[in-house]
Design a protein around this motif. Structure first.
Motif, PDB file in Angstrom:
ATOM      1  N   ARG A   1       0.865  -1.176   0.000  1.00 27.81           N
ATOM      2  CA  ARG A   1       0.000   0.000   0.000  1.00 27.81           C
ATOM      3  C   ARG A   1       0.908   1.235   0.000  1.00 27.81           C
ATOM      4  NH1 ARG A   1      -4.767  -2.677  -0.915  1.00 27.81           N
ATOM      5  NH2 ARG A   1      -5.339  -4.072   0.793  1.00 27.81           N
ATOM      6  N   ILE A   2       0.834   2.035  -1.022  1.00 32.18           N
ATOM      7  CA  ILE A   2       1.727   3.191  -1.106  1.00 32.18           C
ATOM      8  C   ILE A   2       0.934   4.492  -1.118  1.00 32.18           C
ATOM      9  CG2 ILE A   2       3.427   1.821  -2.368  1.00 32.18           C
ATOM     10  CD1 ILE A   2       2.722   3.521  -4.859  1.00 32.18           C
ATOM     11  N   SER A   3       1.588   5.559  -0.640  1.00 34.47           N
ATOM     12  CA  SER A   3       1.000   6.898  -0.664  1.00 34.47           C
ATOM     13  C   SER A   3       1.742   7.800  -1.627  1.00 34.47           C
ATOM     14  CB  SER A   3       1.065   7.509   0.741  1.00 34.47           C
ATOM     15  OG  SER A   3       2.421   7.684   1.130  1.00 34.47           O
ATOM     16  N   HIS A   4       2.818   7.284  -2.244  1.00 37.68           N
ATOM     17  CA  HIS A   4       3.732   8.037  -3.101  1.00 37.68           C
ATOM     18  C   HIS A   4       4.637   8.963  -2.288  1.00 37.68           C
ATOM     19  CE1 HIS A   4       0.788   6.667  -6.091  1.00 37.68           C
ATOM     20  NE2 HIS A   4       1.741   6.789  -6.982  1.00 37.68           N
ATOM     21  N   GLY A   5       4.634   8.805  -0.974  1.00 35.68           N
ATOM     22  CA  GLY A   5       5.579   9.525  -0.139  1.00 35.68           C
ATOM     23  C   GLY A   5       6.928   8.822  -0.138  1.00 35.68           C
ATOM     24  N   LYS A   6       7.925   9.447   0.461  1.00 35.84           N
ATOM     25  CA  LYS A   6       9.292   8.921   0.414  1.00 35.84           C
ATOM     26  C   LYS A   6       9.405   7.547   1.065  1.00 35.84           C
ATOM     27  CE  LYS A   6      10.920  11.278   4.641  1.00 35.84           C
ATOM     28  NZ  LYS A   6       9.567  11.397   5.209  1.00 35.84           N
ATOM     29  N   ASP A   7       8.696   7.326   2.166  1.00 37.16           N
ATOM     30  CA  ASP A   7       8.798   6.052   2.866  1.00 37.16           C
ATOM     31  C   ASP A   7       8.212   4.911   2.040  1.00 37.16           C
ATOM     32  OD1 ASP A   7       9.883   7.519   4.909  1.00 37.16           O
ATOM     33  OD2 ASP A   7       8.082   7.516   6.152  1.00 37.16           O
ATOM     34  N   SER A   8       7.051   5.134   1.444  1.00 36.70           N
ATOM     35  CA  SER A   8       6.425   4.045   0.695  1.00 36.70           C
ATOM     36  C   SER A   8       7.169   3.735  -0.603  1.00 36.70           C
ATOM     37  CB  SER A   8       4.949   4.365   0.409  1.00 36.70           C
ATOM     38  OG  SER A   8       4.816   5.530  -0.360  1.00 36.70           O
ATOM     39  N   LEU A   9       7.779   4.758  -1.218  1.00 35.24           N
ATOM     40  CA  LEU A   9       8.541   4.502  -2.437  1.00 35.24           C
ATOM     41  C   LEU A   9       9.841   3.761  -2.140  1.00 35.24           C
ATOM     42  CD1 LEU A   9       7.991   7.847  -4.400  1.00 35.24           C
ATOM     43  CD2 LEU A   9       6.863   5.640  -4.734  1.00 35.24           C
TER      44      LEU A   9
ATOM     45  N   ALA B   1       8.533   3.697   8.738  1.00 40.31           N
ATOM     46  CA  ALA B   1       9.986   3.682   8.851  1.00 40.31           C
ATOM     47  C   ALA B   1      10.431   3.169  10.216  1.00 40.31           C
ATOM     48  CB  ALA B   1      10.549   5.078   8.609  1.00 40.31           C
ATOM     49  N   ALA B   2      11.709   2.785  10.297  1.00 44.49           N
ATOM     50  CA  ALA B   2      12.240   2.188  11.529  1.00 44.49           C
ATOM     51  C   ALA B   2      12.296   3.175  12.683  1.00 44.49           C
ATOM     52  CB  ALA B   2      13.639   1.624  11.256  1.00 44.49           C
ATOM     53  N   ASP B   3      12.292   4.480  12.388  1.00 48.95           N
ATOM     54  CA  ASP B   3      12.329   5.480  13.459  1.00 48.95           C
ATOM     55  C   ASP B   3      10.960   6.101  13.715  1.00 48.95           C
ATOM     56  OD1 ASP B   3      12.416   6.632  10.954  1.00 48.95           O
ATOM     57  OD2 ASP B   3      13.816   8.224  11.490  1.00 48.95           O
ATOM     58  N   GLU B   4       9.900   5.329  13.485  1.00 48.97           N
ATOM     59  CA  GLU B   4       8.533   5.756  13.788  1.00 48.97           C
ATOM     60  C   GLU B   4       7.887   4.770  14.761  1.00 48.97           C
ATOM     61  OE1 GLU B   4       6.550   7.957  10.138  1.00 48.97           O
ATOM     62  OE2 GLU B   4       7.264   5.992   9.497  1.00 48.97           O
ATOM     63  N   PRO B   5       8.435   4.618  15.948  1.00 47.89           N
ATOM     64  CA  PRO B   5       7.936   3.602  16.884  1.00 47.89           C
ATOM     65  C   PRO B   5       6.475   3.791  17.282  1.00 47.89           C
ATOM     66  CG  PRO B   5       9.420   5.148  17.998  1.00 47.89           C
ATOM     67  CD  PRO B   5       9.553   5.399  16.527  1.00 47.89           C
ATOM     68  N   LYS B   6       5.959   5.013  17.213  1.00 50.47           N
ATOM     69  CA  LYS B   6       4.570   5.251  17.595  1.00 50.47           C
ATOM     70  C   LYS B   6       3.594   4.551  16.646  1.00 50.47           C
ATOM     71  CE  LYS B   6       5.278   9.685  19.940  1.00 50.47           C
ATOM     72  NZ  LYS B   6       4.913  11.129  19.982  1.00 50.47           N
ATOM     73  N   ARG B   7       4.065   4.190  15.472  1.00 50.18           N
ATOM     74  CA  ARG B   7       3.192   3.543  14.492  1.00 50.18           C
ATOM     75  C   ARG B   7       3.343   2.022  14.487  1.00 50.18           C
ATOM     76  NH1 ARG B   7       4.111   6.164   8.787  1.00 50.18           N
ATOM     77  NH2 ARG B   7       2.148   5.061   8.381  1.00 50.18           N
ATOM     78  N   PHE B   8       4.254   1.506  15.288  1.00 50.47           N
ATOM     79  CA  PHE B   8       4.504   0.066  15.282  1.00 50.47           C
ATOM     80  C   PHE B   8       3.297  -0.734  15.746  1.00 50.47           C
ATOM     81  CE2 PHE B   8       9.425   0.419  15.852  1.00 50.47           C
ATOM     82  CZ  PHE B   8       9.492   1.070  14.639  1.00 50.47           C
ATOM     83  N   GLY B   9       2.395  -0.086  16.490  1.00 48.20           N
ATOM     84  CA  GLY B   9       1.223  -0.786  16.990  1.00 48.20           C
ATOM     85  C   GLY B   9       0.314  -1.301  15.891  1.00 48.20           C
ATOM     86  N   GLN B  10       0.452  -0.757  14.681  1.00 49.73           N
ATOM     87  CA  GLN B  10      -0.368  -1.200  13.560  1.00 49.73           C
ATOM     88  C   GLN B  10       0.084  -2.552  13.012  1.00 49.73           C
ATOM     89  OE1 GLN B  10      -0.800   1.827  10.464  1.00 49.73           O
ATOM     90  NE2 GLN B  10      -0.034   3.379  11.882  1.00 49.73           N
ATOM     91  N   LEU B  11       1.316  -2.939  13.326  1.00 55.78           N
ATOM     92  CA  LEU B  11       1.936  -4.070  12.655  1.00 55.78           C
ATOM     93  C   LEU B  11       1.525  -5.404  13.257  1.00 55.78           C
ATOM     94  CD1 LEU B  11       5.519  -2.569  12.215  1.00 55.78           C
ATOM     95  CD2 LEU B  11       3.557  -2.440  10.664  1.00 55.78           C
TER      96      LEU B  11
ATOM     97  N   GLU C   1      13.639   7.183   8.140  1.00 55.12           N
ATOM     98  CA  GLU C   1      13.035   8.169   7.245  1.00 55.12           C
ATOM     99  C   GLU C   1      14.071   8.953   6.440  1.00 55.12           C
ATOM    100  OE1 GLU C   1       9.112  10.238   8.286  1.00 55.12           O
ATOM    101  OE2 GLU C   1      10.093  10.011  10.240  1.00 55.12           O
ATOM    102  N   GLY C   2      15.152   9.345   7.107  1.00 59.81           N
ATOM    103  CA  GLY C   2      16.168  10.145   6.421  1.00 59.81           C
ATOM    104  C   GLY C   2      16.726   9.447   5.197  1.00 59.81           C
ATOM    105  N   LEU C   3      16.986   8.163   5.308  1.00 63.00           N
ATOM    106  CA  LEU C   3      17.512   7.403   4.180  1.00 63.00           C
ATOM    107  C   LEU C   3      16.483   7.302   3.060  1.00 63.00           C
ATOM    108  CD1 LEU C   3      19.777   5.754   2.949  1.00 63.00           C
ATOM    109  CD2 LEU C   3      18.907   3.733   4.151  1.00 63.00           C
ATOM    110  N   CYS C   4      15.207   7.215   3.440  1.00 66.60           N
ATOM    111  CA  CYS C   4      14.142   7.159   2.432  1.00 66.60           C
ATOM    112  C   CYS C   4      14.134   8.436   1.599  1.00 66.60           C
ATOM    113  CB  CYS C   4      12.789   6.965   3.114  1.00 66.60           C
ATOM    114  SG  CYS C   4      12.609   5.411   4.006  1.00 66.60           S
ATOM    115  N   GLY C   5      14.295   9.584   2.287  1.00 68.77           N
ATOM    116  CA  GLY C   5      14.314  10.852   1.574  1.00 68.77           C
ATOM    117  C   GLY C   5      15.503  10.962   0.638  1.00 68.77           C
ATOM    118  N   LEU C   6      16.677  10.527   1.103  1.00 68.51           N
ATOM    119  CA  LEU C   6      17.878  10.573   0.259  1.00 68.51           C
ATOM    120  C   LEU C   6      17.730   9.668  -0.961  1.00 68.51           C
ATOM    121  CD1 LEU C   6      20.670  10.516   3.000  1.00 68.51           C
ATOM    122  CD2 LEU C   6      20.010  12.461   1.562  1.00 68.51           C
ATOM    123  N   TYR C   7      17.133   8.506  -0.755  1.00 68.89           N
ATOM    124  CA  TYR C   7      16.920   7.579  -1.868  1.00 68.89           C
ATOM    125  C   TYR C   7      16.037   8.206  -2.940  1.00 68.89           C
ATOM    126  CZ  TYR C   7      14.735   3.748  -4.453  1.00 68.89           C
ATOM    127  OH  TYR C   7      14.248   2.946  -5.453  1.00 68.89           O
ATOM    128  N   CYS C   8      14.918   8.809  -2.500  1.00 72.24           N
ATOM    129  CA  CYS C   8      13.990   9.413  -3.459  1.00 72.24           C
ATOM    130  C   CYS C   8      14.618  10.598  -4.178  1.00 72.24           C
ATOM    131  CB  CYS C   8      12.701   9.826  -2.746  1.00 72.24           C
ATOM    132  SG  CYS C   8      11.688   8.427  -2.206  1.00 72.24           S
TER     133      CYS C   8
END
Length: 250
Positions: free
Chosen positions: A13-21, A185-195, A210-217
């Protein structure tokens, strides 16, 4: 350790944001199974998308990039009801059925008030325009005319009519045997509850922040304009916008 199940379908499931890409790159480069890629479009009206025009154009370009790199077509879903597209405008003027305060049993009657603007206590736009489309992954897809035509040309034997543009595989119609990949992303622990075992985050599994995702994009030339300008990647009619965003919209 996750073990792939042949009876399950694996959907990103993608949003076209840096993390999903970046997530797509991690899935493929680390050898995870990937059957489909889906995204949810919000429609303001029957003909006007909810995203800013800059984001609509970017998503079209990103879809082409994804096709060239992974040879998987991005399926554009949208909320549907009785075979009809659900839009912000339609929901705004919808008169919901509510149970009167003094009524017992299951009897409902229509109140004389439209649904109106979403509020912090009742953000119907999130549930009815976004989440419902994901829950309806076995329903219909809403794509632009150009994307539907490309899909027909590339996958003419795998897709239904232009009106649906959705794969005809039985696993995509009503099946609950689905594993979702989410762009957390790995530095979003508040969202881990969804997993769960059925909702996985490849970025978390392989420690990608997240930072690496932005650099990749940035390196790949697929960084959304919302990260580089003041254009937001949410809906232009969003009730949670700040004054500066409303000025930009004007």
């Amino acid at each position: 350790m996750h073990i792939e199940n042949a009876q399950f379908q694996y959907i990103a499931r993608i949003s076209h944001g840096k993390d999903s890409l970046k997530m797509l790159d991690v899935i493929v480069s680390r050898g995870l199974r990937l059957d489909r890629i889906t995204t949810t479009d919000v429609w303001a009206t029957d003909t006007i998308r909810g995203e800013y025009p800059e984001m609509v154009k970017f998503k079209e370009r990103a879809d082409e990039y994804i096709w060239r790199k992974y040879r998987i077509e991005v399926e554009h879903l949208c909320a549907m009801k009785d075979g009809e597209k659900v839009t912000y405008e339609k929901l705004f003027y919808h008169i919901p059925k509510r149970k009167p305060k003094n009524a017992g049993g299951g009897h409902c009657q229509q109140q004389g008030t439209i649904l109106g603007f979403p509020t912090l206590w009742g953000p119907w736009c999130q549930s009815d325009l976004k989440r419902s489309a994901s829950r309806q992954a076995a329903g219909f897809s809403c794509t632009s005319r150009e994307l539907v035509q490309k899909t027909q040309n590339r996958l003419s034997t795998d897709f239904q009519s232009v009106s649906s543009g959705f794969p005809t595989s039985p696993a995509t119609r009503g099946s609950t045997n689905i594993v979702e990949y989410l762009g957390i992303a790995a530095d979003e622990p508040k969202r881990f509850g969804q997993l769960t075992d059925r909702k996985r985050a490849p970025l978390v599994e392989f420690g990608i922040e997240e930072g690496l995702c932005g650099l990749y994009c940035q390196y790949e030339g697929i960084l959304a304009p919302s990260y580089e300008t003041s254009c937001r990647d949410g809906c232009w009619m969003c009730h949670n916008q700040g004054v500066n965003q409303l000025r930009l919209l004007r």
